[in-house]
Scaffold this motif. Structure first.
Motif, PDB file in Angstrom:
ATOM      1  N   ALA A   1       0.818  -1.222   0.000  1.00  0.00           N
ATOM      2  CA  ALA A   1       0.000   0.000   0.000  1.00  0.00           C
ATOM      3  C   ALA A   1       0.851   1.271   0.000  1.00  0.00           C
ATOM      4  N   PRO A   2       1.792   1.433   0.949  1.00  0.00           N
ATOM      5  CA  PRO A   2       2.622   2.638   0.882  1.00  0.00           C
ATOM      6  C   PRO A   2       3.510   2.692  -0.358  1.00  0.00           C
ATOM      7  N   LEU A   3       3.972   1.523  -0.813  1.00  0.00           N
ATOM      8  CA  LEU A   3       4.808   1.496  -2.020  1.00  0.00           C
ATOM      9  C   LEU A   3       4.006   1.964  -3.232  1.00  0.00           C
ATOM     10  N   LEU A   4       2.795   1.435  -3.384  1.00  0.00           N
ATOM     11  CA  LEU A   4       1.947   1.841  -4.502  1.00  0.00           C
ATOM     12  C   LEU A   4       1.545   3.307  -4.384  1.00  0.00           C
ATOM     13  N   GLY A   5       1.280   3.752  -3.151  1.00  0.00           N
ATOM     14  CA  GLY A   5       0.937   5.159  -2.942  1.00  0.00           C
ATOM     15  C   GLY A   5       2.084   6.077  -3.331  1.00  0.00           C
ATOM     16  N   PHE A   6       3.304   5.726  -2.890  1.00  0.00           N
ATOM     17  CA  PHE A   6       4.483   6.541  -3.193  1.00  0.00           C
ATOM     18  C   PHE A   6       4.759   6.571  -4.693  1.00  0.00           C
ATOM     19  N   VAL A   7       4.834   5.372  -5.291  1.00  0.00           N
ATOM     20  CA  VAL A   7       5.135   5.289  -6.726  1.00  0.00           C
ATOM     21  C   VAL A   7       4.013   5.921  -7.545  1.00  0.00           C
ATOM     22  N   GLY A   8       2.760   5.672  -7.136  1.00  0.00           N
ATOM     23  CA  GLY A   8       1.631   6.238  -7.862  1.00  0.00           C
ATOM     24  C   GLY A   8       1.649   7.760  -7.847  1.00  0.00           C
ATOM     25  N   GLY A   9       1.867   8.361  -6.664  1.00  0.00           N
ATOM     26  CA  GLY A   9       1.934   9.817  -6.575  1.00  0.00           C
ATOM     27  C   GLY A   9       3.068  10.382  -7.408  1.00  0.00           C
ATOM     28  N   PHE A  10       4.229   9.719  -7.339  1.00  0.00           N
ATOM     29  CA  PHE A  10       5.397  10.164  -8.096  1.00  0.00           C
ATOM     30  C   PHE A  10       5.119  10.118  -9.597  1.00  0.00           C
ATOM     31  N   VAL A  11       4.633   8.970 -10.087  1.00  0.00           N
ATOM     32  CA  VAL A  11       4.431   8.773 -11.523  1.00  0.00           C
ATOM     33  C   VAL A  11       3.326   9.674 -12.062  1.00  0.00           C
ATOM     34  N   VAL A  12       2.209   9.744 -11.356  1.00  0.00           N
ATOM     35  CA  VAL A  12       1.086  10.577 -11.820  1.00  0.00           C
ATOM     36  C   VAL A  12       1.518  12.029 -11.939  1.00  0.00           C
ATOM     37  N   LEU A  13       2.262  12.527 -10.956  1.00  0.00           N
ATOM     38  CA  LEU A  13       2.686  13.933 -11.022  1.00  0.00           C
ATOM     39  C   LEU A  13       3.684  14.156 -12.149  1.00  0.00           C
ATOM     40  N   VAL A  14       4.619  13.234 -12.334  1.00  0.00           N
ATOM     41  CA  VAL A  14       5.592  13.375 -13.433  1.00  0.00           C
ATOM     42  C   VAL A  14       4.873  13.429 -14.777  1.00  0.00           C
ATOM     43  N   VAL A  15       3.876  12.563 -14.954  1.00  0.00           N
ATOM     44  CA  VAL A  15       3.110  12.550 -16.206  1.00  0.00           C
ATOM     45  C   VAL A  15       2.361  13.861 -16.391  1.00  0.00           C
ATOM     46  N   LEU A  16       1.726  14.347 -15.334  1.00  0.00           N
ATOM     47  CA  LEU A  16       0.965  15.596 -15.426  1.00  0.00           C
ATOM     48  C   LEU A  16       1.880  16.777 -15.761  1.00  0.00           C
ATOM     49  N   LEU A  17       3.030  16.822 -15.093  1.00  0.00           N
ATOM     50  CA  LEU A  17       3.953  17.934 -15.342  1.00  0.00           C
ATOM     51  C   LEU A  17       4.485  17.898 -16.776  1.00  0.00           C
ATOM     52  N   TRP A  18       4.661  16.704 -17.321  1.00  0.00           N
ATOM     53  CA  TRP A  18       5.129  16.605 -18.704  1.00  0.00           C
ATOM     54  C   TRP A  18       4.020  16.988 -19.679  1.00  0.00           C
ATOM     55  N   VAL A  19       2.801  16.516 -19.449  1.00  0.00           N
ATOM     56  CA  VAL A  19       1.675  16.815 -20.347  1.00  0.00           C
ATOM     57  C   VAL A  19       1.378  18.312 -20.366  1.00  0.00           C
ATOM     58  N   PHE A  20       1.458  18.943 -19.198  1.00  0.00           N
ATOM     59  CA  PHE A  20       1.099  20.362 -19.099  1.00  0.00           C
ATOM     60  C   PHE A  20       2.343  21.249 -18.968  1.00  0.00           C
ATOM     61  N   ARG A  21       3.464  20.790 -19.520  1.00  0.00           N
ATOM     62  CA  ARG A  21       4.718  21.528 -19.356  1.00  0.00           C
ATOM     63  C   ARG A  21       4.689  22.916 -19.987  1.00  0.00           C
ATOM     64  N   ARG A  22       3.821  23.128 -20.986  1.00  0.00           N
ATOM     65  CA  ARG A  22       3.755  24.442 -21.630  1.00  0.00           C
ATOM     66  C   ARG A  22       2.580  25.275 -21.119  1.00  0.00           C
ATOM     67  N   GLY A  23       1.882  24.758 -20.155  1.00  0.00           N
ATOM     68  CA  GLY A  23       0.730  25.482 -19.627  1.00  0.00           C
ATOM     69  C   GLY A  23       1.140  26.620 -18.712  1.00  0.00           C
ATOM     70  N   ALA A  24       0.362  27.675 -18.704  1.00  0.00           N
ATOM     71  CA  ALA A  24       0.636  28.812 -17.819  1.00  0.00           C
ATOM     72  C   ALA A  24       0.375  28.395 -16.374  1.00  0.00           C
TER      73      ALA A  24
ATOM     74  N   PHE B   1      -5.619  11.257  -6.450  1.00  0.00           N
ATOM     75  CA  PHE B   1      -5.989  10.330  -7.522  1.00  0.00           C
ATOM     76  C   PHE B   1      -5.274   8.993  -7.378  1.00  0.00           C
ATOM     77  N   SER B   2      -3.970   9.039  -7.114  1.00  0.00           N
ATOM     78  CA  SER B   2      -3.200   7.795  -7.018  1.00  0.00           C
ATOM     79  C   SER B   2      -3.608   6.989  -5.791  1.00  0.00           C
ATOM     80  N   ALA B   3      -3.749   7.651  -4.642  1.00  0.00           N
ATOM     81  CA  ALA B   3      -4.132   6.931  -3.418  1.00  0.00           C
ATOM     82  C   ALA B   3      -5.531   6.351  -3.526  1.00  0.00           C
ATOM     83  N   ALA B   4      -6.475   7.126  -4.051  1.00  0.00           N
ATOM     84  CA  ALA B   4      -7.854   6.651  -4.173  1.00  0.00           C
ATOM     85  C   ALA B   4      -7.950   5.453  -5.106  1.00  0.00           C
TER      86      ALA B   4
END
Length: 338
Positions: free
Chosen positions: A141-164, A266-269
């Motif tokens: 559970a903590p491993l999935l929570g940690f990895v999930g939070g890390f990965v989801v945020l990295v993906v979001l930051l890359w997708v919206f890297r040009r956003g204001a 999102f990742s924890a839920a």
């Protein structure tokens, strides 16, 4: 003591456990949205309380695991249930008082195991093959929570890297209404099921009727009250808001922006909802808190305040021996009294 009085004591204890559970676990639902300042504390708590109630009233797989799977039939008694509930309420209340997010799930499982062993006089009281899944979740559970939070945020930051940045803040602040609702619902669907399982177990023991499990439903006039009362208990605890725990998770582990809060929730839920579908009691505190750590680590590992996290992890580890031993002691005393 008359059997009816013991039944009432178990029901009262289960309600108290639900309230204490919600009080500590409120942070799992609202800490990220409050810490990122996407939602006001008042809005976040009200939303979480309603959604936790809805989740608790939906699905019964976790309730049946708690009530039917952990202990052998010979270990289930009023003494077992009362001892476990008292031990958990004491530990969770103390942890909340000191601002520590702990696992109500692991507290209850440890309490049931300790009390069951005291009643039977042997470790054979515990069905260890059933206990394996929730024990495995201590790591996963903590491993999935940690990895999930890390990965989801990295993906979001890359997708919206040009956003204001200002526009992204507005978008994810609004989206956090949805993720706060999602994590509160999933929390209720997992943790909110535990009082249901305890009360139903006590009623099965009282009436000597195992068919009550098959009738457990909101649509059954004689059994639906269990679900409603249990759901009200955890949602009421959530409404109280364990503010010291909220401050620990939302502000002391890592600095959060709305996009971070979205990724955490999102990742924890998602992890908690998947566990609920499989009937696995999982620590929502472990998932949610580890997700905050994972999100914070996307900047750099030093962005996470590891001193705070070490204290939290120590509390997670101590949950097992403290609740198990405390429940064993209480059950041993109650055996002499009754």
């Amino acid at each position: 003591m008359p059997e009816l009085a013991l039944l009432i004591a178990v029901i009262a204890g289960a309600i108290g456990f639900g309230i204490a559970n919600g009080w500590n676990d409120a942070a799992n639902s609202v800490a990220a949205s409050i810490g990122s300042r996407a939602l006001s504390p008042r809005d976040a708590i009200i939303l979480a309380a309603f959604c936790t109630f809805a989740g608790s009233a939906t699905g019964l797989k976790v309730a049946k695991t708690i009530g039917k799977g952990i202990l052998i039939p010979e270990a289930i008694s009023y003494v077992t249930l009362i001892a476990a509930l008292v031990a958990v309420i004491i530990w969770v209340t103390l942890a909340t008082r000191y601002g520590l997010p702990v696992s109500s799930t692991h507290s209850l499982l440890s309490g049931l195991a300790g009390a069951g062993i005291a009643v039977v006089g042997s470790t054979e009281a515990v069905q260890w093959h059933v206990m394996q899944r929730p024990l495995l979740s201590v790591v996963t559970a903590p491993l999935l929570g940690f990895v999930g939070g890390f990965v989801v945020l990295v993906v979001l930051l890359w997708v919206f890297r040009r956003g204001a940045p200002a526009k992204l803040r507005i978008i994810f602040s609004r989206l956090q209404w949805l993720t706060t609702a999602f994590i509160a619902y999933s929390l209720g669907k997992n943790n909110g099921q535990m009082p249901i399982g305890i009360i139903t177990t006590a009623l099965v023991f009282f009436y000597k009727d195992d068919s009550l499990w098959g009738r457990l439903s909101l649509l059954d006039a004689s059994m639906g009250w269990i679900i409603v009362v249990s759901s009200l208990a955890i949602s009421s605890g959530t409404a109280l808001g364990g503010w010291r725990v909220i401050k620990t998770v939302g502000f002391k582990i890592a600095a959060l922006q709305p996009v971070h809060g979205f990724a955490c929730d999102f990742s924890a839920a998602t992890v908690i909802e998947a566990a609920s579908q499989l009937g696995i009691p999982v620590s929502t505190s472990h998932c949610a808190t580890a997700a905050v750590m994972g999100v914070g680590a996307t900047r750099r590992f030093s962005a996470v305040r590891w001193g705070i996290t070490r204290t939290i992890v120590l509390a997670w580890i101590l949950t097992f021996p403290i609740c198990g031993v405390l429940a064993w002691l209480i059950a041993s005393f109650l055996k002499l009294a009754f």
